[in-house]
Design a protein around this motif. Structure first.
Motif, PDB file in Angstrom:
ATOM      1  N   ILE A 155       0.838  -1.212   0.000  1.00  0.00           N
ATOM      2  CA  ILE A 155       0.000   0.000   0.000  1.00  0.00           C
ATOM      3  C   ILE A 155       0.865   1.251   0.000  1.00  0.00           C
ATOM      4  CG2 ILE A 155      -1.731   1.277   1.341  1.00  0.00           C
ATOM      5  CD1 ILE A 155      -2.636  -1.449   2.468  1.00  0.00           C
ATOM      6  N   HIS A 156       0.415   2.235  -0.771  1.00  0.00           N
ATOM      7  CA  HIS A 156       1.058   3.548  -0.788  1.00  0.00           C
ATOM      8  C   HIS A 156       0.094   4.594  -0.240  1.00  0.00           C
ATOM      9  CE1 HIS A 156       3.058   1.129  -3.951  1.00  0.00           C
ATOM     10  NE2 HIS A 156       4.149   1.683  -3.454  1.00  0.00           N
ATOM     11  N   LEU A 157       0.646   5.618   0.366  1.00  0.00           N
ATOM     12  CA  LEU A 157      -0.142   6.667   0.993  1.00  0.00           C
ATOM     13  C   LEU A 157      -1.177   7.230   0.028  1.00  0.00           C
ATOM     14  CD1 LEU A 157      -0.468   8.496   3.521  1.00  0.00           C
ATOM     15  CD2 LEU A 157       1.148  10.073   2.432  1.00  0.00           C
ATOM     16  N   GLY A 158      -2.436   7.245   0.470  1.00  0.00           N
ATOM     17  CA  GLY A 158      -3.510   7.823  -0.330  1.00  0.00           C
ATOM     18  C   GLY A 158      -4.195   6.867  -1.278  1.00  0.00           C
ATOM     19  N   GLU A 159      -3.761   5.603  -1.325  1.00  0.00           N
ATOM     20  CA  GLU A 159      -4.396   4.666  -2.243  1.00  0.00           C
ATOM     21  C   GLU A 159      -5.763   4.221  -1.725  1.00  0.00           C
ATOM     22  OE1 GLU A 159      -1.133   2.460  -4.957  1.00  0.00           O
ATOM     23  OE2 GLU A 159      -1.463   1.526  -2.994  1.00  0.00           O
ATOM     24  N   ASP A 160      -6.604   3.816  -2.682  1.00  0.00           N
ATOM     25  CA  ASP A 160      -7.915   3.255  -2.355  1.00  0.00           C
ATOM     26  C   ASP A 160      -7.780   1.745  -2.230  1.00  0.00           C
ATOM     27  OD1 ASP A 160     -10.046   5.425  -2.453  1.00  0.00           O
ATOM     28  OD2 ASP A 160      -8.925   5.820  -4.294  1.00  0.00           O
ATOM     29  N   VAL A 161      -8.214   1.229  -1.082  1.00  0.00           N
ATOM     30  CA  VAL A 161      -8.083  -0.196  -0.784  1.00  0.00           C
ATOM     31  C   VAL A 161      -9.445  -0.735  -0.361  1.00  0.00           C
ATOM     32  CG1 VAL A 161      -7.025  -1.918   0.736  1.00  0.00           C
ATOM     33  CG2 VAL A 161      -5.669   0.010  -0.113  1.00  0.00           C
ATOM     34  N   ALA A 162      -9.859  -1.853  -0.945  1.00  0.00           N
ATOM     35  CA  ALA A 162     -11.080  -2.540  -0.530  1.00  0.00           C
ATOM     36  C   ALA A 162     -10.695  -3.797   0.229  1.00  0.00           C
ATOM     37  CB  ALA A 162     -11.935  -2.900  -1.741  1.00  0.00           C
ATOM     38  N   THR A 210     -26.400  -6.727  -0.923  1.00  0.00           N
ATOM     39  CA  THR A 210     -27.353  -5.737  -1.418  1.00  0.00           C
ATOM     40  C   THR A 210     -26.742  -4.662  -2.296  1.00  0.00           C
ATOM     41  OG1 THR A 210     -27.089  -4.442   0.620  1.00  0.00           O
ATOM     42  CG2 THR A 210     -28.855  -6.092   0.569  1.00  0.00           C
ATOM     43  N   ASP A 211     -25.432  -4.504  -2.267  1.00  0.00           N
ATOM     44  CA  ASP A 211     -24.777  -3.474  -3.081  1.00  0.00           C
ATOM     45  C   ASP A 211     -24.085  -4.096  -4.287  1.00  0.00           C
ATOM     46  OD1 ASP A 211     -25.340  -1.156  -1.476  1.00  0.00           O
ATOM     47  OD2 ASP A 211     -23.845  -1.871  -0.031  1.00  0.00           O
ATOM     48  N   ASN A 212     -24.064  -3.367  -5.387  1.00  0.00           N
ATOM     49  CA  ASN A 212     -23.236  -3.743  -6.538  1.00  0.00           C
ATOM     50  C   ASN A 212     -21.820  -3.279  -6.229  1.00  0.00           C
ATOM     51  OD1 ASN A 212     -25.406  -4.824  -8.091  1.00  0.00           O
ATOM     52  ND2 ASN A 212     -26.031  -2.734  -8.610  1.00  0.00           N
ATOM     53  N   VAL A 213     -21.052  -4.142  -5.595  1.00  0.00           N
ATOM     54  CA  VAL A 213     -19.811  -3.718  -4.958  1.00  0.00           C
ATOM     55  C   VAL A 213     -18.821  -3.125  -5.945  1.00  0.00           C
ATOM     56  CG1 VAL A 213     -17.799  -4.519  -3.665  1.00  0.00           C
ATOM     57  CG2 VAL A 213     -20.088  -5.302  -3.030  1.00  0.00           C
ATOM     58  N   ALA A 214     -18.509  -3.852  -7.018  1.00  0.00           N
ATOM     59  CA  ALA A 214     -17.511  -3.350  -7.967  1.00  0.00           C
ATOM     60  C   ALA A 214     -17.937  -2.027  -8.572  1.00  0.00           C
ATOM     61  CB  ALA A 214     -17.263  -4.389  -9.061  1.00  0.00           C
ATOM     62  N   GLU A 215     -19.216  -1.928  -8.930  1.00  0.00           N
ATOM     63  CA  GLU A 215     -19.709  -0.684  -9.522  1.00  0.00           C
ATOM     64  C   GLU A 215     -19.616   0.480  -8.538  1.00  0.00           C
ATOM     65  OE1 GLU A 215     -21.408  -4.049 -11.851  1.00  0.00           O
ATOM     66  OE2 GLU A 215     -21.091  -3.601  -9.730  1.00  0.00           O
ATOM     67  N   ARG A 216     -19.963   0.223  -7.277  1.00  0.00           N
ATOM     68  CA  ARG A 216     -19.908   1.278  -6.270  1.00  0.00           C
ATOM     69  C   ARG A 216     -18.471   1.721  -6.010  1.00  0.00           C
ATOM     70  NH1 ARG A 216     -24.034   1.441  -2.495  1.00  0.00           N
ATOM     71  NH2 ARG A 216     -22.820   3.148  -1.568  1.00  0.00           N
ATOM     72  N   ILE A 217     -17.552   0.772  -5.991  1.00  0.00           N
ATOM     73  CA  ILE A 217     -16.144   1.140  -5.779  1.00  0.00           C
ATOM     74  C   ILE A 217     -15.627   1.967  -6.942  1.00  0.00           C
ATOM     75  CG2 ILE A 217     -13.807   0.179  -5.675  1.00  0.00           C
ATOM     76  CD1 ILE A 217     -14.944  -2.054  -3.902  1.00  0.00           C
ATOM     77  N   ARG A 218     -16.025   1.617  -8.156  1.00  0.00           N
ATOM     78  CA  ARG A 218     -15.584   2.409  -9.315  1.00  0.00           C
ATOM     79  C   ARG A 218     -16.201   3.808  -9.301  1.00  0.00           C
ATOM     80  NH1 ARG A 218     -12.525  -0.382 -12.743  1.00  0.00           N
ATOM     81  NH2 ARG A 218     -12.462  -2.643 -12.431  1.00  0.00           N
ATOM     82  N   GLU A 219     -17.448   3.898  -8.877  1.00  0.00           N
ATOM     83  CA  GLU A 219     -18.064   5.227  -8.765  1.00  0.00           C
ATOM     84  C   GLU A 219     -17.310   6.098  -7.774  1.00  0.00           C
ATOM     85  OE1 GLU A 219     -22.052   4.468  -7.584  1.00  0.00           O
ATOM     86  OE2 GLU A 219     -22.622   3.531  -9.497  1.00  0.00           O
ATOM     87  N   ALA A 220     -16.860   5.503  -6.667  1.00  0.00           N
ATOM     88  CA  ALA A 220     -16.176   6.262  -5.617  1.00  0.00           C
ATOM     89  C   ALA A 220     -14.742   6.612  -5.986  1.00  0.00           C
ATOM     90  CB  ALA A 220     -16.184   5.467  -4.320  1.00  0.00           C
ATOM     91  N   THR A 221     -14.233   6.015  -7.067  1.00  0.00           N
ATOM     92  CA  THR A 221     -12.849   6.271  -7.482  1.00  0.00           C
ATOM     93  C   THR A 221     -12.796   6.864  -8.890  1.00  0.00           C
ATOM     94  OG1 THR A 221     -12.690   3.962  -8.216  1.00  0.00           O
ATOM     95  CG2 THR A 221     -11.887   4.463  -5.994  1.00  0.00           C
ATOM     96  N   ALA A 222     -13.817   7.649  -9.224  1.00  0.00           N
ATOM     97  CA  ALA A 222     -13.876   8.325 -10.527  1.00  0.00           C
ATOM     98  C   ALA A 222     -13.779   7.347 -11.687  1.00  0.00           C
ATOM     99  CB  ALA A 222     -12.782   9.391 -10.632  1.00  0.00           C
ATOM    100  N   GLY A 223     -14.308   6.137 -11.482  1.00  0.00           N
ATOM    101  CA  GLY A 223     -14.369   5.155 -12.557  1.00  0.00           C
ATOM    102  C   GLY A 223     -13.177   4.241 -12.682  1.00  0.00           C
ATOM    103  N   SER A 224     -12.109   4.508 -11.953  1.00  0.00           N
ATOM    104  CA  SER A 224     -10.886   3.732 -12.175  1.00  0.00           C
ATOM    105  C   SER A 224     -10.875   2.401 -11.431  1.00  0.00           C
ATOM    106  CB  SER A 224      -9.661   4.556 -11.773  1.00  0.00           C
ATOM    107  OG  SER A 224      -9.673   4.836 -10.387  1.00  0.00           O
ATOM    108  N   GLY A 225     -11.459   2.351 -10.254  1.00  0.00           N
ATOM    109  CA  GLY A 225     -11.397   1.155  -9.417  1.00  0.00           C
ATOM    110  C   GLY A 225     -10.363   1.305  -8.322  1.00  0.00           C
ATOM    111  N   ALA A 226     -10.390   0.396  -7.357  1.00  0.00           N
ATOM    112  CA  ALA A 226      -9.450   0.445  -6.244  1.00  0.00           C
ATOM    113  C   ALA A 226      -8.039   0.112  -6.709  1.00  0.00           C
ATOM    114  CB  ALA A 226      -9.877  -0.536  -5.157  1.00  0.00           C
TER     115      ALA A 226
END
Length: 348
Positions: A155-162, A210-226
């Protein structure tokens, strides 16, 4: 008499008494205070799904071999998260540097038994840190498993991790990833565990049912993904969703103990098209690139130091302390009612 918890068959538990064994040279005798139950690896032996029950591991060839089973029922003294008091030391060991003394509280691996006879080399440096609650010593191994997965993720500082799976090890991984500078999304199928994940540093939580997990993570990361996903539940559909959730060239650390065929895992989909890096983390060793500086021993000791420094809370993870005589009830709880439990500990 010594008391030992054993599995006599799938979902069959009993506590048996055995005569005290003599202490051989080069060993310590430890009277157990607490022994934590693993809700992952240990339940595979309880349920009868562990690969060692049907195959043999060849340590030289590094392969499982069909034929004879590596372990057979009864499986006695399973467990790897013990803490207790040193009561006897083999006489020739007196004066060994770093050796615990009688009366010292120590942590280690000797299984679900009222006393352990442990080789000295496995107990050097295993005295419980001053000021640490005794029960916290039972988290050395599970903490190291979580720590190992975080190190493997680089992990690097500021990265998105699921982090997929918010049982005890997943919650610890969430906290350690946050301490490492990540913005963490916690994923689980139980709302109660997701609430706990918030207290352990999760920035977002998602319900796998209940959540579309991959889609929600991409939405939260401007479409790029974790940047990274750590999968620690040991469930193939969760591993597949972790692979779907990361960016092109992203990393997935598989730290769960997966059983049977990979139903629900489709490697021709996002894994293939997004060129995802799939990394295995297993507590038998540390990430190869860190092997010159890190070891499993250092993982355990550093984790307990973080607990001592109040950077990681383990006390609130203990949901049940159950007398060892009632061990069968503890396994039924973890197997059939996981929503009601986090860390279940046997008290001797």
């Amino acid at each position: 008499m010594e008391r030992v918890v054993q599995f006599t068959g799938p979902r069959q538990v009993e506590v048996v008494e055995q005569s005290h064994a003599d202490l051989p040279p080069g060993h310590l005798r430890v009277r157990t205070r607490y022994s934590g139950i693993s809700a992952g690896t240990e339940l595979t032996a309880y349920r009868g799904t562990n690969p060692y029950l049907t195959r043999t591991w060849d340590p030289e060839g590094r392969l499982f071999r069909d034929g004879a089973a590596g372990i057979e029922y009864p499986v006695a003294g399973w467990g790897y998260s013990e803490v207790g008091e040193v009561v006897e030391i083999s006489p020739e060991l007196t004066g060994t540097p770093g050796l615990p003394r009688p009366g010292d509280l120590v942590w280690g691996i000797w299984g679900h038994r009222s006393e352990g006879i442990v080789p000295v080399e496995r107990m050097i440096g295993h005295t419980l840190p001053a000021g640490l609650d005794t029960l916290a010593g039972a988290f050395a191994r599970v903490g190291a498993i979580a720590y190992n997965a975080v190190l493997a993720g680089d992990i690097h500082l500021g990265e998105d991790v699921a982090v997929f799976g918010q049982g005890v090890i997943g919650l610890l991984a969430t906290r350690l990833a946050q301490l490492n500078g990540a913005r963490v999304t916690a994923v689980d199928a139980l709302d109660g565990r997701l609430e706990t994940a918030k207290a352990y540093g999760a920035h977002h939580t998602l319900n796998a049912r209940t959540d579309n997990v991959a889609e929600r993570i991409r939405e939260a990361t401007a479409g790029s993904g974790a940047d990274l996903a750590i999968e620690i539940s040991g469930v193939y559909p969760a591993l597949h969703e972790a692979l779907r959730s990361v960016a092109v060239g992203g990393r997935v650390v598989a730290s769960g103990f997966y059983q049977g065929d990979g139903v629900g895992l489709r490697l021709g989909d996002e894994f293939h098209h997004n060129r995802v890096q799939l990394i295995c983390s297993q507590i038998g060793g540390v990430p190869p690139q860190l092997a010159g500086r890190w070891s499993v021993e250092r993982l355990q000791q550093t984790f307990l130091r973080l607990v001592t420094e109040d950077q990681v809370d383990v006390a609130s993870l203990v949901s049940h302390v159950i007398p060892a005589a009632d061990a069968a009830d503890a396994y039924v709880l973890l197997d059939e009612r996981p929503a009601e439990a986090l860390q279940v500990v046997l008290e001797f």
